[in-house]
Design a protein around this motif. Sequence first.
Motif, PDB file in Angstrom:
ATOM      1  N   LYS A  86      49.387  45.109  31.226  1.00 51.86           N
ATOM      2  CA  LYS A  86      48.021  45.625  31.321  1.00 51.86           C
ATOM      3  C   LYS A  86      47.374  45.705  29.942  1.00 51.86           C
ATOM      4  O   LYS A  86      46.201  45.339  29.767  1.00 51.86           O
ATOM      5  CB  LYS A  86      48.025  47.006  31.977  1.00 51.86           C
ATOM      6  N   ALA A  87      48.127  46.158  28.972  1.00 53.08           N
ATOM      7  CA  ALA A  87      47.575  46.303  27.625  1.00 53.08           C
ATOM      8  C   ALA A  87      47.203  44.939  27.040  1.00 53.08           C
ATOM      9  O   ALA A  87      46.134  44.775  26.438  1.00 53.08           O
ATOM     10  CB  ALA A  87      48.585  47.017  26.724  1.00 53.08           C
ATOM     11  N   GLU A  88      48.059  43.937  27.254  1.00 51.99           N
ATOM     12  CA  GLU A  88      47.790  42.612  26.700  1.00 51.99           C
ATOM     13  C   GLU A  88      46.586  41.962  27.371  1.00 51.99           C
ATOM     14  O   GLU A  88      45.745  41.339  26.708  1.00 51.99           O
ATOM     15  CB  GLU A  88      49.029  41.725  26.862  1.00 51.99           C
ATOM     16  N   LEU A  89      46.478  42.130  28.690  1.00 52.97           N
ATOM     17  CA  LEU A  89      45.348  41.539  29.403  1.00 52.97           C
ATOM     18  C   LEU A  89      44.041  42.252  29.060  1.00 52.97           C
ATOM     19  O   LEU A  89      42.985  41.619  28.926  1.00 52.97           O
ATOM     20  CB  LEU A  89      45.598  41.580  30.914  1.00 52.97           C
ATOM     21  N   ALA A  90      44.102  43.577  28.914  1.00 49.67           N
ATOM     22  CA  ALA A  90      42.897  44.325  28.536  1.00 49.67           C
ATOM     23  C   ALA A  90      42.415  43.909  27.155  1.00 49.67           C
ATOM     24  O   ALA A  90      41.211  43.803  26.896  1.00 49.67           O
ATOM     25  CB  ALA A  90      43.180  45.823  28.583  1.00 49.67           C
ATOM     26  N   GLU A  91      43.343  43.642  26.250  1.00 49.80           N
ATOM     27  CA  GLU A  91      42.975  43.199  24.912  1.00 49.80           C
ATOM     28  C   GLU A  91      42.270  41.842  24.958  1.00 49.80           C
ATOM     29  O   GLU A  91      41.400  41.550  24.127  1.00 49.80           O
ATOM     30  CB  GLU A  91      44.233  43.108  24.047  1.00 49.80           C
ATOM     31  N   ALA A  92      42.639  41.018  25.959  1.00 51.11           N
ATOM     32  CA  ALA A  92      41.987  39.711  26.117  1.00 51.11           C
ATOM     33  C   ALA A  92      40.671  39.814  26.879  1.00 51.11           C
ATOM     34  O   ALA A  92      39.999  38.802  27.101  1.00 51.11           O
ATOM     35  CB  ALA A  92      42.927  38.752  26.850  1.00 51.11           C
ATOM     36  N   GLY A  93      40.289  41.034  27.306  1.00 51.30           N
ATOM     37  CA  GLY A  93      39.030  41.223  28.022  1.00 51.30           C
ATOM     38  C   GLY A  93      39.137  40.978  29.507  1.00 51.30           C
ATOM     39  O   GLY A  93      38.122  40.696  30.167  1.00 51.30           O
ATOM     40  N   LEU A  94      40.340  41.100  30.063  1.00 50.15           N
ATOM     41  CA  LEU A  94      40.554  40.828  31.477  1.00 50.15           C
ATOM     42  C   LEU A  94      40.966  42.099  32.213  1.00 50.15           C
ATOM     43  O   LEU A  94      41.559  43.003  31.624  1.00 50.15           O
ATOM     44  CB  LEU A  94      41.641  39.758  31.657  1.00 50.15           C
ATOM     45  N   LYS A  95      40.655  42.141  33.501  1.00 51.06           N
ATOM     46  CA  LYS A  95      41.050  43.259  34.349  1.00 51.06           C
ATOM     47  C   LYS A  95      42.349  42.921  35.066  1.00 51.06           C
ATOM     48  O   LYS A  95      42.751  41.758  35.134  1.00 51.06           O
ATOM     49  CB  LYS A  95      39.949  43.576  35.358  1.00 51.06           C
ATOM     50  N   VAL A  96      42.972  43.954  35.627  1.00 49.12           N
ATOM     51  CA  VAL A  96      44.286  43.770  36.259  1.00 49.12           C
ATOM     52  C   VAL A  96      44.255  44.317  37.679  1.00 49.12           C
ATOM     53  O   VAL A  96      43.717  45.399  37.934  1.00 49.12           O
ATOM     54  CB  VAL A  96      45.394  44.477  35.452  1.00 49.12           C
ATOM     55  N   LYS A  97      44.822  43.545  38.581  1.00 53.15           N
ATOM     56  CA  LYS A  97      45.056  43.999  39.949  1.00 53.15           C
ATOM     57  C   LYS A  97      46.528  43.764  40.261  1.00 53.15           C
ATOM     58  O   LYS A  97      47.062  42.679  39.989  1.00 53.15           O
ATOM     59  CB  LYS A  97      44.184  43.233  40.940  1.00 53.15           C
ATOM     60  N   VAL A  98      47.187  44.772  40.827  1.00 53.22           N
ATOM     61  CA  VAL A  98      48.610  44.669  41.149  1.00 53.22           C
ATOM     62  C   VAL A  98      48.751  44.383  42.637  1.00 53.22           C
ATOM     63  O   VAL A  98      48.204  45.114  43.475  1.00 53.22           O
ATOM     64  CB  VAL A  98      49.368  45.949  40.769  1.00 53.22           C
ATOM     65  N   ALA A  99      49.451  43.303  42.979  1.00 51.37           N
ATOM     66  CA  ALA A  99      49.651  42.938  44.383  1.00 51.37           C
ATOM     67  C   ALA A  99      50.447  44.024  45.096  1.00 51.37           C
ATOM     68  O   ALA A  99      51.305  44.691  44.500  1.00 51.37           O
ATOM     69  CB  ALA A  99      50.372  41.598  44.474  1.00 51.37           C
ATOM     70  N   SER A 100      50.153  44.188  46.388  1.00 47.26           N
ATOM     71  CA  SER A 100      50.797  45.260  47.153  1.00 47.26           C
ATOM     72  C   SER A 100      52.253  44.953  47.479  1.00 47.26           C
ATOM     73  O   SER A 100      53.015  45.864  47.814  1.00 47.26           O
ATOM     74  CB  SER A 100      50.021  45.505  48.450  1.00 47.26           C
ATOM     75  N   VAL A 101      52.650  43.686  47.414  1.00 48.15           N
ATOM     76  CA  VAL A 101      54.032  43.323  47.732  1.00 48.15           C
ATOM     77  C   VAL A 101      54.764  42.932  46.459  1.00 48.15           C
ATOM     78  O   VAL A 101      54.158  42.477  45.481  1.00 48.15           O
ATOM     79  CB  VAL A 101      54.075  42.159  48.744  1.00 48.15           C
ATOM     80  N   ARG A 102      56.089  43.136  46.460  1.00 48.01           N
ATOM     81  CA  ARG A 102      56.936  42.712  45.348  1.00 48.01           C
ATOM     82  C   ARG A 102      57.843  41.586  45.812  1.00 48.01           C
ATOM     83  O   ARG A 102      58.112  41.438  47.017  1.00 48.01           O
ATOM     84  CB  ARG A 102      57.775  43.885  44.827  1.00 48.01           C
ATOM     85  N   VAL A 103      58.327  40.797  44.881  1.00 49.90           N
ATOM     86  CA  VAL A 103      59.159  39.644  45.223  1.00 49.90           C
ATOM     87  C   VAL A 103      60.433  39.665  44.385  1.00 49.90           C
ATOM     88  O   VAL A 103      60.478  40.256  43.298  1.00 49.90           O
ATOM     89  CB  VAL A 103      58.401  38.328  44.973  1.00 49.90           C
ATOM     90  N   HIS A 104      61.473  39.034  44.926  1.00 49.96           N
ATOM     91  CA  HIS A 104      62.698  38.859  44.148  1.00 49.96           C
ATOM     92  C   HIS A 104      62.452  37.815  43.067  1.00 49.96           C
ATOM     93  O   HIS A 104      61.763  36.817  43.289  1.00 49.96           O
ATOM     94  CB  HIS A 104      63.843  38.395  45.046  1.00 49.96           C
TER      95      HIS A 104
END
Length: 647
Positions: free
Chosen positions: A533-551
């Motif tokens: 999140k910190a790296e993407l915010a520094e690039a000026g981008l927003k973050v959305k976390v998918a509701s499912v996780r994967v192996h």
Amino acid sequence: MDTTLQDPLVGQVLDGRYRVDARIAVGGMATVYRALDTRLDRVLALKVMHPALAVDGAFVERFIREAKSVARLAHPNVVQVFDQGTDGSYVYLAMEYVAGCTLRDVLRERGALQPRAALDILEPVLAALGAAHRAGFVHRDMKPENVLIGDDGRVKVADFGLVRSMDTVTSTTGAVLGTVSYLAPEQIEQPGAADARVDVYACGVVLYEMLTGDKPHDGDSPAVVLYKHLHEDVPPPSASVPGLAYELDELVASATARTPDLRPYDAVALLAQAREARAALSADQLDAVPPQALTAAHSNAEDRTSVIPRALTVQRPLPVNEDDAEPEAVFNRTSRLAAPPPAPPRSRSRGPRAPRGPLVIVTAVLLALGLGAGVWYINSGQFTKVPPLLAKTQAQAQERLAEAGLEVGKVERAYSDTVRRGTVISTDPATGARIRHNDSVNLVISAGPETVKVPDLQGYKLDKARTVLKDSGLQPGMVTREFNDELSPGFVISSEPADGTKVRSGSAVALTVSKGSPVDVPDVTGESLADAKAELAEAGLKVKVASVRVHSDFDAGQVARQSPVEGRQAAEGDTVTLTLSKGPEMIEVPDVVGDSVDDATDELKAAGFEVDEDRGLLGLFGDTVKSQSVAGGDRAPKGSTITITIR
């Protein structure tokens, strides 16, 4: 097995916006999905080009040409295109979702249709194609599969995948584009030189199929069908459906003439002929049930063919006698005439009575003479009917009126999107109305489509540009977003057609809008969520976390994958979707000690592991597994390497 479950796109979110919910259909160029626009919360159809074709520039160009072409057609009978974009190897169109069925479904279920139903479908199809033809485009792949009938009764034309401009020549290297059963002869002989009349031909074939339940030309191979299109006329529908009206035979023959010059010049002209044919048919001819119909007409509201709309302009006759009217009709009327006042009482005085016998006889004779004279007057040629004049030029209309003993009255002009300039839109009195000889008929002549200039929208914010278009009599069309270093996000870069271009009123104008300066998307896979999140915010981008996780190979809680991926460019403020890892999938390791090397390797690989052999000096010539790095029965990450020691 449900093949939809195997589709890798189902459940994914394209471009951080379109959630793919289900697969609808698969074609030669693309797959169509039902999707949800998560930004506007609306269901739409997502047409995604097959990834194998996305590397071919010609296919991608044709795909995008479809989007730009349809975006210019703001017509209620054309499936609208909302957006176009790419996500990795996926090139897509976001389109209007039409819940319902195709004309092919209706024909498969019902066979031949009643003439009224066939015309109810044909006319909106021709209206849609007419708008395309007047905008300078040819569909080139008209067939029942591309006619959608919504659950609400609307008819729409879909799949402009082979559309091209009339003033360009497509290089096809001899390939015939389209579907063989609906190809015009010139499409077979000169594939790159087709104009609007190929759509007219295809619509004639579709009309024949609706009226008879069968295609006009069949054969054991596509080559046989192509040969018949070139050398045989389409037979009259009445040859298969005895009793079918002559006007319908004429309509099919006109549309499917093998010589293009003998056909109506575009769908607008064919639409005028179809409406004239309908006006000439009686109610019995329109509602005749063909013997090829698989199911007789009924009133089941649940039936899919019940969505075919009836004409809404037919007025319901009011009851003449109040006693004959149904009670419901009487109650539903908004007003009723007051009862006539009672007659004044007759005088009771008794005077001398005149003899009534001779008077009654004289009165009866006069009534009989008057009635006979009236009948003679009506039937003596004093009246005639207004001839059909729709789609005729003013000169042709004047000639036909003169032949009927009538004159041209007042002539007015009105704009029309569907009637050719200089031809008759309507008459007063209407076609078929009784009128005295030598009376006049008023004409309304088409002035063609009303045209307006596309305003200069560069530098406007998107909302303001849409308002300016509507105020100018135009419709906002598809919005495409591009990176631009000069304009801030949300401001218009250009329009298609360009500003200053004259287009018909109500046309859609596609807009290209700035996404701002591009931002390189960093690779955050394998990082913790906080670091990503910190790296993407520094690039000026927003973050959305998918509701499912994967192996994955990454530890639980780390980023397993991202969309867009590293190397893609995004606009400042765009959203990157992160999918977190559940850690490696742990599976049981089979016990291979004592097995031969080949058997042990096969068993471990079948279980999902990689295999490494440790022979040492003593195992150079051995073939039996002495030990394994993870004991049999223990669990190890799927895909990890198991080392076997050989003796």
